[in-house]
Design a protein around this motif. Structure first.
Motif, short mmCIF file in Angstrom:
data_model
loop_
_atom_site.label_atom_id
_atom_site.label_comp_id
_atom_site.label_asym_id
_atom_site.label_seq_id
_atom_site.Cartn_x
_atom_site.Cartn_y
_atom_site.Cartn_z
N ASN A 49 0.84 -1.22 0.00
CA ASN A 49 0.00 0.00 0.00
C ASN A 49 0.86 1.25 0.00
O ASN A 49 0.65 2.19 -0.77
CB ASN A 49 -0.90 -0.01 1.25
CG ASN A 49 -2.00 -1.06 1.06
OD1 ASN A 49 -2.18 -1.52 -0.09
ND2 ASN A 49 -2.64 -1.45 2.13
N THR A 50 1.89 1.28 0.86
CA THR A 50 2.71 2.51 0.91
C THR A 50 3.34 2.77 -0.44
O THR A 50 3.34 3.89 -0.96
CB THR A 50 3.85 2.34 1.95
OG1 THR A 50 3.86 1.02 2.47
CG2 THR A 50 3.70 3.32 3.09
N ILE A 51 3.85 1.68 -1.05
CA ILE A 51 4.51 1.91 -2.36
C ILE A 51 3.50 2.42 -3.37
O ILE A 51 3.75 3.37 -4.12
CB ILE A 51 5.17 0.60 -2.86
CG1 ILE A 51 6.34 0.24 -1.94
CG2 ILE A 51 5.64 0.74 -4.30
CD1 ILE A 51 7.03 -1.05 -2.30
N ARG A 52 2.30 1.80 -3.31
CA ARG A 52 1.28 2.27 -4.28
C ARG A 52 0.96 3.74 -4.01
O ARG A 52 0.92 4.58 -4.92
CB ARG A 52 0.02 1.39 -4.14
CG ARG A 52 -0.39 0.73 -5.47
CD ARG A 52 -1.58 -0.19 -5.31
NE ARG A 52 -1.16 -1.59 -5.27
CZ ARG A 52 -1.23 -2.35 -4.16
NH1 ARG A 52 -1.64 -1.83 -3.01
NH2 ARG A 52 -0.84 -3.61 -4.18
N ALA A 53 0.85 4.10 -2.73
CA ALA A 53 0.56 5.52 -2.40
C ALA A 53 1.70 6.40 -2.90
O ALA A 53 1.50 7.44 -3.54
CB ALA A 53 0.43 5.65 -0.88
N LEU A 54 2.93 5.89 -2.69
CA LEU A 54 4.10 6.69 -3.10
C LEU A 54 4.08 6.90 -4.61
O LEU A 54 4.25 8.02 -5.12
CB LEU A 54 5.39 5.94 -2.69
CG LEU A 54 6.72 6.68 -2.95
CD1 LEU A 54 6.71 8.04 -2.26
CD2 LEU A 54 7.89 5.85 -2.46
N LEU A 55 3.73 5.83 -5.34
CA LEU A 55 3.70 5.96 -6.81
C LEU A 55 2.64 6.98 -7.23
O LEU A 55 2.87 7.85 -8.08
CB LEU A 55 3.39 4.59 -7.44
CG LEU A 55 4.61 3.64 -7.49
CD1 LEU A 55 4.21 2.25 -7.91
CD2 LEU A 55 5.62 4.24 -8.48
N SER A 56 1.48 6.91 -6.58
CA SER A 56 0.42 7.85 -7.01
C SER A 56 0.87 9.28 -6.69
O SER A 56 0.70 10.20 -7.49
CB SER A 56 -0.88 7.52 -6.26
OG SER A 56 -0.71 7.89 -4.90
N GLN A 57 1.52 9.43 -5.53
CA GLN A 57 1.99 10.80 -5.20
C GLN A 57 3.01 11.25 -6.24
O GLN A 57 2.97 12.39 -6.72
CB GLN A 57 2.63 10.79 -3.81
CG GLN A 57 1.63 10.67 -2.65
CD GLN A 57 0.79 11.93 -2.52
OE1 GLN A 57 1.28 13.02 -2.86
NE2 GLN A 57 -0.46 11.77 -2.11
N LEU A 58 3.90 10.35 -6.63
CA LEU A 58 4.93 10.75 -7.62
C LEU A 58 4.25 11.17 -8.92
O LEU A 58 4.56 12.21 -9.52
CB LEU A 58 5.88 9.57 -7.88
CG LEU A 58 7.02 9.39 -6.84
CD1 LEU A 58 7.79 8.11 -7.11
CD2 LEU A 58 7.95 10.61 -6.92
N ALA A 59 3.26 10.38 -9.33
CA ALA A 59 2.57 10.72 -10.59
C ALA A 59 1.92 12.09 -10.44
O ALA A 59 2.05 12.97 -11.31
CB ALA A 59 1.51 9.64 -10.88
#
Lengths: 559, 798, 290
Positions: free
Chosen positions: C232-242
């Protein structure tokens, strides 16, 4: 290795407060993790961010394994060597290598700065980096370059000729840059030497520049005070076109307001061939030999006193003239022949045109003819003839028949009949005696006088020339013949260009039976083909088609 | 043990000190009791180096102590040295607990047990009152303090601020920039704070600039022994609704406000006219309260300005000594009242005014003097114009002599009404803030009392009867304009049955589909009419004060055809159905006129529905609080090339300080609302400007004059952040020097200024004294910036 | 209510400009120059002085724009007249030259004038298109709001990155610094002139590339990890990066458009000053070598 770490916090107005710790390690480690020497509690710092190591008393090295890197001199690097008072950024902490006051070997100063990604608190922070690329600087340099290249350098060519030649070799930089257009083909050799015409700055090209070469051109109206500038008609720098102006406006500029500029002038106001060009005027030699400009009459034929008697109509008799044995139909070209290039007509010469019929033989005994020359020359040749005759043999003397009264003699129409009086003969080879010589001489004179009288008055000269009859026994004098060399000196009529027309179309020779008729064409005839400056149905003719500007005052009598 | 003096002066502020100085100069036995350890506590709490002004300028200073405009420190030094020179009998840390007794025999009990009996008491304790203390263990640690001198003094500290008032909020936000701040609030929201502070604190909490503990009460402060780093820090434990909480901190600042002096006054027997906290005790002409021998002067008596307090201190001692000297404003008042025919001196003039001006009937002579000090007596010859229809003046007139003609319609047909002595006019613009709704000319030579808006609002707040009188006249006049043909008797009955209702911004008066039972006449503020069309709320009308809404439902009986919301703080007069029918019968033309307005509105509505984009834009503008504006700068982002010429023009024409911030401000659908003054109908900035520096020009420009003392109230009060305090900018270089030698392209709009110049409030004045109108509009190369009034919003096509 | 400077007062200055041009063209066609049509003829002098006067008056716009107290018309009117008489000047000056060109100062002045006028046209087109595109680029939010959102996103990214083990946090720090220096530094400077767009090339380029490896790295981590929270954190991090890349993209576009609005002036203004210099020299040269 003893390290002195100073952590400073900068108070707004009350100066700086700092905390110091001493550490004895070889390489001092910075980071956010727990197992580091200097703890930097901020998320912008990696767990094990960087290590400082001591190289020598004046340099410290900083190396980082973390991918975040450290910022040294504005660039993100992995390794950096710091000289004294230089600094490096680890996350938002600024670490400076400072001189160590305490007994430690090396000292580092750590200060936390507030990096804001974008200056939100003060959106007014507008000052951009003072870039060297501003509009004003660009404008300044561009205009400075232009002024130097195109104003200062060309201007210096006027200071020193030697310098001018150097510049000229560089072509674009010299005053050639001021040249506003290619010169006409004639002046092309002067292209790079502006000073040849432009002698003085800010002064229009003076006539003196032009007459420097064109020294023979006459001014327009000889001597009259129309000091016109050459440049006002001949416009240079317009490319390889002829400078001779064919534009009517140059002439009409003055001639339309001739009264204003030259009140004394007798010239008519002329602007256009169709509209206000006056009737042609011819140069008739006056009695005293001076030329008098007289205008052709638009309805009647002008008469002149040229001193000649010639009946065109008779000569051009359609059914021919009796010439010697046969009948010959004379044409204009029999007498009037064009000049070599056909532009104008040669003067009519008696020898070629008339002598074929009007022979100047004076004595049945010889076919020799008198020269068509001055009176003395004629008398001298007569006297020589008779003297030779007298001296070489006998001669017959004639005497005028008594039947004629003296006043008849004066009529020119017919010579007095001659009857033989006596014959004197002499043996050849015998030298004459004095009285024979005197008698022969007297005979020769008499015969000369007699024959001269007859020829001049009746047979030859009187036919064509007007005579001034002397009193009783003087020989009649041939009046001086006054024919202008150029009937219309102000204009140039090019016969070659009018070959397609017959002579009669313009010159009314057939209907002129009086030599006093001036047979030159009137303006109406020319206007049949030639129109004005802007004619459409006829040939557009401007002043320069017929008139020349520079050579108008060459009015002379025909020799 | 007890001491005996003739005069006891409580409070060593400017008033108390001046009274003490006068008593010392006269050699009267006196004592000045000061609760805090220093003199003039309120002024000493000003920001360090604050520039204190000496307003109002016209009144002369008659006190033993000197006072002129200067920095806080210089004024305090002057007073301290003055008091020493006159050897005023000053006692510090003498907090008064209780006052008892009567004239000539008062007993004052001090906190430290000493009793003082005196013949006369002068209360000069100001409105600050005594700071309320934490009252918890550990409150004596040096780090616990009750006021903040300079927020920038502390750097990188953990600070706990206790309190929920304006002072606590200002301190917390000022400290938050360089420190970690926690604010402790007993209740769950900041109710008492001013509008400006409320928005600031909520925004600060949202952006995590500082933390806030709601519903928390401090229990104790304990000291934490020095741990690893040698900084001593403290722990404060709090009792919150969800249990105990502890905060480590370096400093505790408690701003719990002060015990309101009202309680102290009522204990001493002083009566207060109303329970409104700002109410002023009724005093005699010689500042004597209803308790004989007890005099009240200074801010507590309603005179906040320093010079007035000092004059009163001087005068009260004179009165006590029996010398009835003329009050200081005697000559000034006489200068004004001279024009009233048939009066010999000020007192006669005041009695004459009291007789013929109903609104001042309820005031004491002292209040009337104060009222007259602000007003002007105006003599207007016959046929002259008092004010034109459409002017933006808002002063209030009461007629002393002669007659005045009021014409609502065109000047030609004179169906106007005449007013005579005793009547008042000009109240409609005073209340609605709109342009003058009628033309007033002098029927005969007349004498009027012209009172500016500030004085009137102060009068209305302090005297309920005046407020009622004005409201009634306003109602009858408005209804008369609404139904001109109705006869006055009907109007009086209607006035008695109408009620005035208040609505906050965006509050709904009635929604689409409700049953229509009343009609609303807008008294002040403005309304927005919108309708729900195919799934979207479309705003299609903006109704300013002086107009009416809700008429059709009443006439036709159908349910409401649209929703009406308040675009700004609005007061409306509610006419119920039967009251309305009364009017209908007496004025036949009324029904016709209402139908006509209804038709015109229907047409407007159709046009708006057609272009739904316009509606959204209008809603956006209203949500940005433009409803209460009169002239707004709007930028069309489709034309704006972001060249900032508008800002440079503003700076260029206003001493290098731009009053406009193009980049700030919201935008919506290519319409951008930059931060620039909107010249509201009821300017929030004008509400409490001590030197009354903000005024309004006839055609609507609200501008700040030079007498601004840089107190920052207007900056605080303005909800749109268009006013900021700056030093006057340095002079921008001349145009040619700029063009030729200034290497950087854009001249710096906010050029720095010399440091010592005092800060002044700066706002857009719509180039009131510049020919050609607003410079920003004139200087916009692409015509993107236009100043317009709310009525013109409907024409702002995409 | 809002009219651009092109339709200012219903094309008021366009009408005057067309009239002036028509007069000059009429004169040119009617006039019979003595020799070939050239700047030196009577009409040449007339058109020349009209052109010079126009150049002087058009450059006076810079002064009028900055004299904020002046009330002679408003700046929009002046700009409208500036545009239309600029076009008229082109025709008049061309007729003045009589189409005689060569390698000399006279033609240089003409060429500079053409450059100024053409860059002026470019400016007009940009003034019509760029503002609307800038608002669309920012999607109705103001630059300040986007910067604030960007800061929040960056802070979130840092916080999330810290929770992911491995050197993700360092990578994020690196990527974060680059992007920050390039785009944001430019965007925070309100009047980002030409240099802003060029910005720090190194960082703008690496910024984007860098974050791509970061995303790949994260995807690898995502696939490799077992624990749901880490995913989940990685997915959140990816969305934030996008989201962050999208925001920087928007600001970048807006900054680029804003640059376009000022870049054309870097040609228009300096060249017009140079034109004035060249014009003066042209006149001096013509009368020096009269």
């Amino acid at each position: 290795m003893r390290w002195h770490i100073r952590r400073i916090t900068r108070r707004h107005k009350l100066g700086i407060s700092h905390e110091d710790i001493e550490l004895d390690v070889d390489r001092i480690r910075f980071g956010r993790g727990t197992d580091v020497d200097v703890h930097l509690p901020d998320l912008t710092v990696a767990l094990h961010h960087a290590e400082f190591s001591y190289l020598n008393s004046s340099t410290v090295a900083c190396i980082t394994q973390s991918r975040a890197g450290i910022w040294h001199r504005g660039v993100n690097v992995g390794y950096a060597e710091l000289a004294l008072n230089e600094y490096v950024y680890i996350g938002r902490y600024k670490v400076t290598f400072i001189k160590s006051e305490s007994l430690a070997d090396v000292a580092l100063e750590i200060e936390s700065t507030h990096i804001q990604y974008a200056s939100i608190q003060d959106p007014q922070a507008k000052r951009s980096v003072q870039s060297k690329f501003t509009k004003r600087r660009l404008a300044f340099w561009a205009s400075a370059a232009i002024i130097v290249m195109f104003l200062i350098l060309p201007a210096t060519t006027w200071i020193d000729p030697h310098w001018r030649n150097i510049l000229r070799r560089l072509d674009l930089v010299s005053d050639a840059a001021w040249n506003s257009g290619p010169l006409s083909s004639a002046h092309h050799i002067l292209a790079s030497r502006c000073e040849s015409c432009h002698t003085k700055l800010f002064r229009r090209t003076q006539n003196s520049s032009c007459t420097h070469c064109h020294d023979d051109t006459f001014s327009h109206a000889s001597g009259r005070d129309t000091e016109e500038r050459c440049g006002s008609c001949h416009r240079e720098h317009n490319g390889a076109i002829s400078l001779v102006e064919t534009d009517a406006s140059d002439c009409t500029r003055c001639h339309l307001q001739i009264q204003q500029s030259k009140p004394k002038s007798s010239l008519a106001v002329v602007g256009d061939f169709d509209i206000n060009h006056p009737q042609f005027s011819v140069a008739l030699p006056g009695a005293d030999g001076r030329i008098i400009r007289t205008r052709l009459a638009s309805d009647a034929v002008l008469s002149e006193h040229s001193g000649l008697i010639f009946n065109h109509q008779a000569h051009l008799d359609p059914n021919g003239l009796k010439v010697g044995a046969g009948i010959e139909q004379l044409e204009c070209s029999d007498c009037h022949r064009p000049v070599v290039n056909g532009t104008s007509m040669q003067a009519v010469r008696m020898e070629e045109a008339c002598q074929r019929c009007h022979r100047l033989d004076f004595d049945a005994a010889t076919t020799q003819e008198l020269p068509h020359a001055d009176g003395e020359v004629v008398l001298r040749s007569l006297r020589e003839f008779y003297a030779i005759q007298a001296l070489s043999g006998g001669y017959t003397s004639y005497v005028r028949s008594p039947s004629l009264s003296t006043d008849e003699v004066s009529t020119i129409s017919s010579p007095a009949p001659m009857v033989p009086d006596f014959i004197k003969r002499r043996r050849p080879g015998v030298s004459l005696s004095e009285p024979d010589r005197i008698a022969a001489h007297r005979w020769a004179n008499d015969m000369t006088k007699y024959v001269a009288e007859e020829i001049i008055r009746y047979r030859a000269c009187g036919k064509c020339h007007e005579l001034t009859l002397g009193n009783n026994h003087e020989l009649p004098q041939v009046k001086a013949v006054r024919i202008p060399a150029d009937w219309m000196p102000a204009a140039e009529f090019n016969h070659a260009k009018h070959e397609t027309m017959a002579c009669g179309d313009c010159h009314m020779a057939q209907s002129s039976n009086d030599s006093r008729d001036v047979l030159l064409p009137r303006i109406e005839m020319c206007r049949e083909c030639h129109g004005g400056n802007v004619a459409t149905t006829r040939i557009q003719s401007v002043c320069s088609d017929c008139h020349r500007y520079h050579s108008v005052d060459q009015i002379a009598v025909q020799k | 043990m007890s001491e005996h003096y003739k005069i006891a002066i409580i409070g060593a502020g400017p008033g108390g000190l001046s009274a003490g100085a006068r008593a010392a100069a006269l050699g009267v036995s006196h004592i000045v009791l000061e609760a805090s350890p220093t003199i003039a506590k309120t002024i000493s709490q000003y920001q360090k180096g604050k520039h204190v002004m000496c307003e109002p300028g016209i009144i002369p200073l008659r006190s033993e102590l000197d006072f002129s405009a200067g920095t806080r420190e210089s004024i305090l030094d002057v007073w301290a040295s003055g008091a020493d020179a006159l050897s005023v009998n000053l006692r510090y840390n003498a907090e008064v607990q209780k006052i008892s007794g009567c004239r000539k025999d008062f007993k004052i009990e001090l906190r430290d047990g000493v009793n003082v009996n005196t013949e006369y008491i002068v209360l000069a304790i100001g409105v600050q009152g005594n700071l309320r203390r934490l009252g918890i263990s550990g409150e004596d640690y040096p780090v616990v303090q009750y006021q903040l001198d300079d927020p920038d003094e502390y750097f990188d500290e953990n600070i706990v601020v206790i309190g929920a008032g304006d002072a606590a909020i200002e301190n917390a936000i000022a400290l938050a920039t360089h420190n970690d701040v926690v604010i402790v609030n007993r209740r769950d929201e900041f109710a008492r704070a001013k509008q400006g502070n409320l928005t600031d604190i909520t925004k600060a909490i949202e952006t995590k600039l500082l933390d806030c503990a709601f519903g928390a009460v401090p229990k104790s402060i304990t000291e934490i022994p020095a741990s690893d780093n040698d900084k001593i820090s403290y722990r404060i434990s709090l009792e919150t609704s969800s249990g105990a909480a502890e905060f480590d901190c370096d400093r505790v600042i408690a701003r719990l406000g002060a015990t309101p002096p009202r309680a102290f006054l009522t204990d001493a027997g002083v009566e207060l006219p109303s329970d409104d906290p700002a109410a002023v005790p009724a005093l005699s002409i010689e500042y004597e309260s209803n308790v004989p021998g007890l005099y009240i002067i200074g801010a507590l008596a309603g005179y906040p300005l320093i010079k007035q307090c000092m004059n009163q201190g001087y005068e009260v001692v004179e009165y006590i000594e029996g010398r009835h000297i003329d009050p200081v404003d005697q000559e000034i008042l006489w200068e004004k009242l001279r024009h009233i025919p048939g009066v010999a001196n000020v007192d006669e003039a005041i009695t004459r005014i009291q007789a013929s001006a109903p609104i001042v009937a309820g005031l004491t002579r002292l209040q009337i003097r104060e009222f007259l000090l602000d007003s002007d007596i105006v003599k207007i010859p016959a046929q002259d114009i008092v004010f034109e229809k459409g002017d933006y003046t808002n002063s209030f007139y009461s007629i002393l002599d002669g007659e005045v003609k009021v014409e609502v319609g065109e000047p030609t047909n004179d169906q106007g009404i005449t007013l005579k002595e005793g009547d008042i006019f000009g109240e409609i613009s005073l209340i609605s803030g709109r342009r003058r709704s009628a033309r007033v000319t002098a029927a005969s030579d007349c004498v009027l009392v012209e009172t500016p808006k500030r004085a009137m609002t102060r009068l209305v707040n302090s005297d309920a009867s005046a407020r009622k009188a004005i409201d009634e006249i306003f109602l009858s006049r408005v209804i008369a304009q609404f139904a001109p043909q109705a006869d006055p008797a009907i109007i009086d009955r209607v006035v008695r049955q109408t009620t005035v209702e208040h609505f906050a911004v965006n509050e709904v008066l009635f929604a689409e589909g409700d049953s229509g039972d009343c009609l609303f006449l807008i008294r002040s503020g403005s309304l927005v009419v919108s309708r729900h069309v195919n799934g979207k709320d479309i705003t299609f009308a903006y109704v300013p004060a002086g107009h009416f809404v809700g008429e059709m439902a009443l006439l036709s009986g159908a349910p409401r055809s649209s929703t009406v919301r308040a675009a700004s703080v609005t007061e409306v007069i509610k006419l119920t159905r039967d009251v309305f029918s009364l009017l209908l019968e007496s004025d036949s033309m009324l029904r016709e006129r209402i139908r006509k307005t209804y038709e015109q509105r229907a047409v407007e509505q159709l046009q708006m529905v057609a272009d739904s984009g316009l509606g959204d834009r209008f809603t956006f503008l209203v949500n940005e609080g433009v409803g209460e504006a009169t002239d707004v700068l709007l930028i069309d982002e489709a034309l704006c090339i972001r060249c900032d010429q508008c800002e440079k023009a503003c700076a260029g024409t206003h001493e290098g300080q731009t009053r406009l911030n193009r980049t700030a401000g919201p935008s919506f659908d290519y319409l951008h609302l930059p931060t620039s003054c909107r010249h509201c109908e009821h300017p929030h900035c004008m509400k409490d400007c001590p030197p009354d520096a903000i005024s309004r020009a006839p055609n609507g420009e609200v501008f700040i004059s030079d007498s601004c003392i840089g107190c920052g109230n207007c900056e605080q009060n303005c909800p749109y952040g268009v006013i900021h305090l700056t030093k006057p900018g340095a002079v921008t270089p001349s145009l040619w020097k700029q063009l030729l030698f200034d290497t950087n392209d854009s001249a710096e709009p906010n050029s720095p200024s010399p440091d010592d110049a005092p800060k002044k409030a700066v706002k857009c004045d719509m180039c009131v004294n510049l020919a050609g109108g607003p410079a920003c509009v004139r200087a916009c190369p692409t015509g993107a910036a236009i100043r317009m009034s709310p009525e013109e919003f409907l024409k702002v096509t995409a | 209510m809002y009219h651009s400077f092109i339709v200012y007062k219903k094309f008021y200055y366009l009408k005057w400009a067309v009239l002036l041009t028509a007069i000059c063209v009429g004169l040119y066609l009617w006039h019979e120059p003595p020799s070939v049509p050239n700047g030196g003829s009577a009409l040449g002098y007339l058109l020349g002085s009209i052109g010079a006067a126009l150049i002087g008056w058009l450059s006076w716009f810079g002064v009028r724009k900055r004299s904020y107290h002046s009330t002679t018309g408003n700046v929009q009117g002046w700009l409208s007249a500036h545009v239309y008489f600029g076009c008229a000047l082109f025709v008049i000056a061309t007729l003045h030259t009589g189409f005689q060109f060569g390698w000399n100062i006279h033609t240089l002045a003409y060429v500079l004038m053409v450059v100024v006028i053409v860059s002026g046209f470019v400016g007009v087109v940009l003034y019509r298109l760029c503002p609307r595109m800038m608002s669309e680029a920012l999607q109705q939010a103001s630059r300040r709001e986007i910067l604030e959102e960007l800061n929040e996103t960056t802070a979130n990214i840092l916080r999330l990155a810290d929770e992911v083990e491995g050197d993700v946090h360092d990578r994020v720090l690196r990527e974060n610094q680059d992007a920050t220096v390039g785009i944001l530094a430019a965007a925070s400077r309100e009047d980002s002139g030409a240099q802003a767009y060029t910005g720090n090339k190194h960082s703008r380029k690496t910024g984007i590339r860098n974050s791509d490896d970061l995303s790949d790295h994260l995807y690898r981590e995502l696939s490799g990890t077992q624990s749901p929270e880490a995913a989940n954190t990685i997915r959140a991090l990816l969305s934030q990066l996008a989201h962050k890349r999208e925001l920087t993209g928007r600001i970048g576009r807006e900054a680029a458009l804003k640059n376009l609005l000022t870049i054309w002036l870097f040609i228009h203004v300096p060249m017009s000053i140079a034109l004035i210099a060249a014009l003066i020299i042209h006149v001096v040269a013509v009368f020096a070598y009269w």
